[in-house]
Design a protein around this motif. Structure first.
Motif: not given
Lengths: 365, 306
Positions: A103-105, A123-124, A147-161
């Motif tokens: 949900e975060n991602v 997301v996957e 792992q939390t940091q990886r979630v933060a990374l995935a959440r930001a990268l999934v937006k393809k900024p």
């Protein structure tokens, strides 16, 4: 300054940005930086130097008092954070505790509206990218710091900024994990090809990850250069001292003639250093500890000074030797322990500290 | 807490006085009232504890059930209004400059420094027929009338022949308004505590991910403030449900709450056993509400840990 082989305009262009906070605190003074597309760029400086303020200006959480920021060719002055083509990884990660990892991602994808059918797959994919495949249903409370940091990374990268901003991303991790994450971040950046701008106070982190580094001190931009250039050719006393270790000597400029600069160094006497252009005014000279060697006799092909060993600090791969001359000049020499025998032998008593004149840095600032 | 167990003497020195105090002045009277609720009145002043549930059965009379329902309705409405208003106030204080925050919090708590009775009488002065609200409205009516007169429309009587004051007092509106006024600080403080504790970077992260302010408020701020919201609801709802003074002074004949009925049983009706039974029904309902809330909180915790 920007070396883009394709001649494209810089992805980020910071033009004369200043920032003052209410109460008269000047956080940034006339900063101009250009970041090329696909670069891994680091903002380096001691805590409180303004580097985080600059990152927050890029994200849109602070507005510059003066100057403009262009991202992807657009002036960001009137663009709110939620409309900027950048995403940020926060120092505290700010992973929402009331949502699962997935949900975060997905959060940033859902707020955009439009077609939602592709969200689970994206997301996957993002979780796979940060090596968290299969963690989607977990709650952030069940994850480790890394792992939390990886979630933060995935959440930001999934937006393809266009640009990923990272605020001290590794400071909360322990030393071993930090080193692994450094490599991981570089791998990620190479995989996705997105421009990374990272804020850090850790010079090793900046040196090992970044393509280029901007050193900021008390709100002023001191130097923007590649890690090698920054370490080997710092232009100011602050940068020389802040990055790595440095022996600094102050002296009087005796003049430059025939490509040789003569300096009367306090306590050491006259030094002749090769130089390229004419330098005027008082200068500082600097030598890295690992460029210095210890001899039991005076070598004749380099600058050499006799000194007494005060203290020795064995640090595994190298040994740091602290010496002083009778005139109160201190040296710090780093000796690489290339063999076990070398490690066991430690300098003592009176020795010669010597280095090549070409390894001497001339600092004007 | 471990060290308490290793040193029982210290533990009892500190724990005994308050325990005794609670036993003598809280548990004992409560037990007496509980026993009384199973008693019946014999003659004018004598009460016999017969251990029969007659008083509880009498409370199931539609007359009393209706008053219970009305009390829940008033307390629920009060809590809802307090939640909306309190959230706005708490958000405003949280995002005020740090130097102003203590002053704003002080303003929220200031009403506590004045007696509830006096504050309620002050509300009467605001709401009564010739009170501040109606006075202000009358001024506006006269001003509008003179403007209409000025443009030549004064004789049409667009605003009615004369100003009619609003009936603001001695009705259900007055009771809920009074309850909101009294209980608002109880809602603001836990909400402020929850918002103040919240890491600002959650809000920034939401904005950074493309969410607008409204979306951020509902998707991030409210869920993260949920513990404060639940505490605020409980400590507003429970005292509002048992309010006595506000409906007594501001309410009309049909705005009685259950505490007014209980008061009447102990005083004018002189039926202590029935009053005791009504009090305990109110208390059981409150207990059940709190138990449900802890059950829900426990499940939420387990859910996030599973």
């Amino acid at each position: 300054m920007v070396r883009d082989p394709h001649g494209r305009p810089p992805i980020i262009s910071i033009n004369g940005v200043s920032k003052s906070f209410p109460g008269g605190v000047q956080a940034l003074a006339d900063i101009s930086i250009e970041v090329a597309e696909g670069e891994f760029f680091a903002l380096l400086g001691p805590s409180g130097c303004g580097k985080t303020t600059l990152l927050r200006i890029l994200a849109g959480f602070e507005t510059p008092s003066k100057g403009d920021v262009f991202i992807d060719g657009r002036n960001m002055s009137r663009v709110a954070p939620n409309h900027r083509p950048v995403n940020m990884v926060f120092q505290s990660y700010a992973v929402f505790p009331h949502m699962t990892v997935a949900e975060n991602v997905a959060y940033g994808l859902k707020v955009g509206g439009g077609d939602r059918s592709g969200i689970p797959a994206r997301v996957e994919e993002a979780l796979e990218l940060v090596r968290l495949a299969g963690y989607g249903d977990r709650s952030p409370q069940q994850l480790s710091g890394g792992q939390t940091q990886r979630v933060a990374l995935a959440r930001a990268l999934v937006k393809k900024p266009r640009v990923l901003l990272l605020d001290e991303p590794l400071s909360a991790l322990d030393a071993k994990l930090r080193e692994a994450m450094q490599l991981e971040l570089v791998r990620l950046q190479e995989t996705v090809g997105i421009t990374f701008v990272i804020v850090t106070h850790d010079q090793n982190e900046a040196l090992s990850m970044a393509d280029r580094i901007a050193v900021i001190e008390q709100g002023r931009l001191l130097q923007v250069a590649s890690p090698l250039e920054l370490y080997e050719y710092p232009t100011s006393r602050f940068v020389a001292d802040f990055i790595g270790k440095m022996n600094l000597f102050e002296g009087t400029n005796l003049g430059c003639a025939g490509g040789v600069l003569s300096v009367n160094v306090n306590g050491l006497g006259r030094m002749d250093i090769p130089c390229e252009d004419n330098i005027e005014g008082d200068v500082g000279l600097a030598v890295r500890p690992e460029k210095m060697l210890l001899y039991d006799h005076r070598p004749d092909d380099r600058l050499a000074y006799e000194a007494i060993v005060d203290k020795i600090a064995y640090q595994g791969s190298e040994t740091r030797v602290f010496l002083s001359t009778g005139d109160g000049i201190n040296f710090e020499v780093s000796v690489r322990n290339a063999s076990r025998r070398a490690a066991a032998e430690s300098a003592s008593g009176s020795v010669w500290v010597a280095w090549h004149p070409a390894d001497t840095l001339i600092l004007r600032d | 807490m471990e060290s308490w167990r290793r040193n029982p003497l210290t533990f009892w020195v500190f724990a005994l006085p308050p325990s005794l105090w609670l036993a003598v002045f809280f548990l004992a009277p409560l037990a007496l009232v509980w026993m009384m609720s199973f008693g019946e009145k014999v003659g004018l002043i004598d009460i016999v504890i017969s251990w029969r549930p007659d008083n509880y059965l009498r409370a199931m009379d539609p007359l009393y059930l209706q008053i219970f329902l009305k009390s829940f309705w008033f307390a629920g409405l009060t809590t809802a209004v307090c939640l909306v208003m309190g959230f706005l106030v708490a958000v405003a204080i949280t995002f005020a400059p740090p130097r102003r925050r203590p002053l704003l919090l002080l303003l929220v708590m200031l009403p506590f420094w004045t007696n509830l009775l006096i504050r309620t009488y002050a509300l009467i002065a605001v709401f009564r027929t010739k009170g501040l609200v109606n006075f202000g409205l009358e001024q506006m009516w006269e001003w509008s009338q003179s403007v209409l007169q000025g443009v030549g429309l004064g004789d049409l009587g667009l605003l009615g022949p004369e100003f009619e004051p609003l009936q603001l007092l001695y009705n259900n509106f007055a009771v809920v308004a009074g309850l909101v006024y009294v209980h608002l600080p109880f809602m603001v403080l836990p909400l402020y505590a929850a918002l103040d504790r919240m890491d600002r970077s959650f809000i920034e992260a939401s904005l950074d991910l493309g969410a607008g302010h409204i979306r951020t408020f509902f998707s991030v701020v409210i869920p993260l403030a949920m513990p404060g919201i639940v505490s605020g609801i409980i400590i507003t709802f429970v005292p509002a449900l048992g309010s006595f003074l506000t409906p007594d002074l501001l309410g009309g004949t049909d705005s009685q709450m259950i505490a007014n009925v209980i008061e009447r049983q102990f005083k004018s009706a002189n039926d202590w056993p029935f009053g005791a039974a009504l009090s305990f029904i109110l208390m059981y309902v409150t207990f059940i509400a709190i138990a449900l809330r802890s059950l829900w909180a426990g499940r939420a915790r387990r859910g996030s840990a599973a």
